[in-house]
Design a protein around this motif. Structure first.
Motif, PDB file in Angstrom:
ATOM      1  N   GLU A  18      -0.847  -7.705  10.688  1.00 29.05           N
ATOM      2  CA  GLU A  18      -0.411  -6.603  11.543  1.00 29.05           C
ATOM      3  C   GLU A  18      -0.177  -5.366  10.689  1.00 29.05           C
ATOM      4  O   GLU A  18      -0.051  -5.447   9.478  1.00 29.05           O
ATOM      5  N   PHE A  19      -0.068  -4.231  11.334  1.00 27.08           N
ATOM      6  CA  PHE A  19       0.254  -3.006  10.621  1.00 27.08           C
ATOM      7  C   PHE A  19       1.742  -2.966  10.322  1.00 27.08           C
ATOM      8  O   PHE A  19       2.529  -3.703  10.911  1.00 27.08           O
ATOM      9  N   PHE A  20       2.136  -2.095   9.408  1.00 30.35           N
ATOM     10  CA  PHE A  20       3.548  -1.942   9.072  1.00 30.35           C
ATOM     11  C   PHE A  20       4.206  -0.970  10.035  1.00 30.35           C
ATOM     12  O   PHE A  20       3.604  -0.013  10.493  1.00 30.35           O
ATOM     13  N   ARG A  21       5.487  -1.192  10.291  1.00 33.35           N
ATOM     14  CA  ARG A  21       6.247  -0.375  11.224  1.00 33.35           C
ATOM     15  C   ARG A  21       6.562   0.999  10.656  1.00 33.35           C
ATOM     16  O   ARG A  21       6.535   1.991  11.373  1.00 33.35           O
ATOM     17  N   THR A  22       6.881   1.069   9.339  1.00 31.41           N
ATOM     18  CA  THR A  22       7.254   2.348   8.718  1.00 31.41           C
ATOM     19  C   THR A  22       6.517   2.536   7.404  1.00 31.41           C
ATOM     20  O   THR A  22       6.011   1.575   6.802  1.00 31.41           O
ATOM     21  N   TYR A  23       6.516   3.769   6.934  1.00 35.17           N
ATOM     22  CA  TYR A  23       5.965   4.080   5.615  1.00 35.17           C
ATOM     23  C   TYR A  23       6.673   3.257   4.542  1.00 35.17           C
ATOM     24  O   TYR A  23       6.040   2.682   3.655  1.00 35.17           O
ATOM     25  N   GLU A  24       8.005   3.198   4.619  1.00 36.09           N
ATOM     26  CA  GLU A  24       8.787   2.485   3.608  1.00 36.09           C
ATOM     27  C   GLU A  24       8.453   0.998   3.579  1.00 36.09           C
ATOM     28  O   GLU A  24       8.335   0.408   2.498  1.00 36.09           O
ATOM     29  N   ASP A  25       8.262   0.386   4.746  1.00 33.43           N
ATOM     30  CA  ASP A  25       7.867  -1.026   4.799  1.00 33.43           C
ATOM     31  C   ASP A  25       6.533  -1.234   4.082  1.00 33.43           C
ATOM     32  O   ASP A  25       6.372  -2.169   3.297  1.00 33.43           O
ATOM     33  N   ALA A  26       5.584  -0.363   4.351  1.00 29.04           N
ATOM     34  CA  ALA A  26       4.265  -0.470   3.714  1.00 29.04           C
ATOM     35  C   ALA A  26       4.363  -0.227   2.216  1.00 29.04           C
ATOM     36  O   ALA A  26       3.748  -0.940   1.419  1.00 29.04           O
ATOM     37  N   ALA A  27       5.149   0.772   1.806  1.00 31.73           N
ATOM     38  CA  ALA A  27       5.292   1.088   0.384  1.00 31.73           C
ATOM     39  C   ALA A  27       5.960  -0.058  -0.372  1.00 31.73           C
ATOM     40  O   ALA A  27       5.513  -0.433  -1.460  1.00 31.73           O
TER      41      ALA A  27
END
Length: 120
Positions: free
Chosen positions: A101-110
């Motif tokens: 799935e995609f990440f909810r926030t930029y910070e989660d992805a980073a």
């Protein structure tokens, strides 16, 4: 800054193992508690807590890995991340999604992509 602006404790430990030694104002103690040290040298049981930006810059400059976090969709969870390696040319190493799935926030992805780079 908020806690999400810093790498998580587990990542800070892994970064030190991989050679991260850039001075930080924020550190974790051995229990994972985040606190400010105001330019004091680190004790053996403390781990530097770099911001996401500092961690990403270190990965680029030290390991030749560029973590790219970006929006690909305007869905509720639109963030995805790539890892590129710099040699003589840019090579796409991996594209990451969290559990497909995609990440909810930029910070989660980073946070996710920094740890993935360290696992390479």
């Amino acid at each position: 800054m908020t806690t999400e602006d810093f790498v998580p404790f587990e990542t800070a430990v892994l970064m030190r193992e991989k050679g991260f030694d850039t001075p930080c104002d924020e550190v974790y103690d051995s229990d994972g508690n985040l606190f400010n040290i105001m330019n004091k040298p680190l004790d053996d049981y403390e781990y530097c807590a770099p911001t996401l930006a500092v961690a990403l810059k270190w990965l680029r400059e030290t390991h030749g890995l560029y973590a790219d976090v970006f929006v690909i969709d305007y869905a509720p969870e639109p963030w995805v991340a790539n890892i590129h390696r710099y040699n003589d040319e840019i090579e796409l190493v991996s594209v990451y999604r969290h559990n497909g799935e995609f990440f909810r926030t930029y910070e989660d992805a980073a946070h996710f992509i920094i740890k993935a780079c360290l696992d390479k």
